[in-house]
Design a protein around this motif. Structure first.
Motif: not given
Length: 230
Positions: A4-12, A66-79, A208-211
């Protein structure tokens, strides 16, 4: 292997289920709705469309930046939350690497350019296979990126891919000429999942996953300006 893969680096962003390098389902998100509002429902929908349960997922993958700071935090936290609950590992993939893989070409180097706002791009240069990194990621104005690459990278026509390349395509054509090829970015979750399947040894424990930020956040820049004034 089911990923299961997730990308939240852009708004979409996008979500995908990948099975042995085959993208079963990939869904791009609505950029007008925040990730916090839509991620739970979108994840459930993608899993249902792929015909798998969360318990079937053997490995998780996420675009770490890299990408949106908010998007990265949400995506990484979700995974991280999903992987911890399932006792599974996570492969973190650079969005620039995923873009380069999407632009793979037999003959030309691949420039991954993401729109970094403020007149800058997140940029990295890859070999034609989209795997070997020739010039590490930076955040800089397009002019500065090309000047730096002229000194350190192989000459010749290049493929530019990403929303940063689309935004600055007229500049690229003026500077490089008609041989430049500019490609709009596809959804990246499927490619991120394929990278994870190809090299599961890259997986790490969820915590261990960091932005991958490339540049400092607005808050860090503001603190630096205040410190300089004082």
């Amino acid at each position: 292997m089911i990923v299961l893969a997730l990308d939240t680096t852009t708004k979409g962003g996008s979500i995908a289920v990948v099975h042995d390098e085959v993208v079963r389902v990939e869904q791009a998100g609505d950029p007008e709705v925040t990730f916090g509002q839509r991620l739970p429902a979108e994840l459930t929908k993608v899993l249902e469309q792929a015909g798998v349960r969360i318990d079937d997922i053997e490995l998780f993958a996420v675009a770490a930046g890299p990408g949106s700071f908010t998007g990265l935090r949400v995506g990484i936290a979700t995974v991280q939350g999903l992987a911890m609950a399932q006792g599974k590992r996570v492969v973190a993939v650079s969005a620039l690497e995923a873009l380069a893989r999407a632009g793979t070409n037999a003959d030309h180097t691949i420039a991954a350019w993401m729109d970094a706002q403020r007149g800058e791009v997140f940029a990295a240069l890859y070999a034609p296979d989209g795997r070997d990194l020739l010039v590490p990621p930076v955040s800089a104005p397009p002019r500065a990126v090309l000047d730096a690459w002229t000194e350190s990278a192989p000459a010749g026509p290049r493929i530019f891919i990403g929303d940063g390349a689309i935004r600055h395509q007229e500049f690229l054509r003026q500077e490089i000429g008609s041989q430049v090829r500019v490609i709009a970015p596809p959804p990246l979750a499927g490619i991120i999942g394929q990278i994870a399947v190809e090299d599961p040894g890259r997986a790490d424990l969820p915590h261990a996953i960091v932005p991958i930020y490339v540049r400092k956040s607005d808050a860090e820049l503001a603190r630096a300006r205040r410190a300089a004034r004082s």
